[in-house]
Design a protein around this motif. Sequence first.
Motif, short mmCIF file in Angstrom:
data_model
loop_
_atom_site.label_atom_id
_atom_site.label_comp_id
_atom_site.label_asym_id
_atom_site.label_seq_id
_atom_site.Cartn_x
_atom_site.Cartn_y
_atom_site.Cartn_z
N TYR A 127 39.53 51.45 35.41
CA TYR A 127 40.41 52.55 35.80
C TYR A 127 41.55 52.70 34.80
CZ TYR A 127 38.34 52.19 40.47
OH TYR A 127 37.47 52.17 41.53
N PHE A 172 41.57 54.20 44.37
CA PHE A 172 40.80 53.05 43.88
C PHE A 172 39.53 52.84 44.71
CE2 PHE A 172 44.91 51.27 42.05
CZ PHE A 172 44.54 51.49 40.74
N VAL A 193 42.58 47.70 35.34
CA VAL A 193 43.27 48.97 35.16
C VAL A 193 44.23 48.87 33.97
CG1 VAL A 193 45.11 48.37 36.81
CG2 VAL A 193 44.60 50.76 36.37
N LYS A 228 37.09 55.54 34.89
CA LYS A 228 37.65 56.37 35.96
C LYS A 228 39.13 56.60 35.68
CE LYS A 228 34.34 54.73 39.26
NZ LYS A 228 33.89 53.39 39.57
N HIS A 259 38.92 61.26 38.10
CA HIS A 259 38.51 60.50 39.27
C HIS A 259 39.37 60.92 40.46
CE1 HIS A 259 36.86 57.17 41.53
NE2 HIS A 259 38.08 56.76 41.82
#
Length: 120
Positions: free
Chosen positions: A52, A118, A7, A80, A102
Amino acid sequence: MSNKKTVVIVEDDFLIAEYLRDLCDGYGMKVEGSADSAGAAIPMIMQKEPAYILMDVRLKGERDGVDVAHEIHVRRPGTKIIFITASSEPVTLDRIKGDHPHSILLKPINPDDLEAAFRL
């Protein structure tokens, strides 16, 4: 190639960014970096290729998180993006929804909601 547990945090408030980092660490996510502006975020995301992005809507500078997300989706469509915003105004939410998020989380962040995002 992105790792499914990586992330990047894009947040202009240092304390919130650190809070998000701590939450991500607790969920077993690897934080690849953080940025506080569009100019810093885009090259970092392109280099790190995270799975992410935690994207604040309001950022330092002229471009906001929706602008960044749009550019990232054009260049890396599989990324995402989890939008984080303090605004529940329809205009803001419509802009976010137009970028196929997302997930959308409202501040203050509920840790359970982030963990669920997540897992989606």
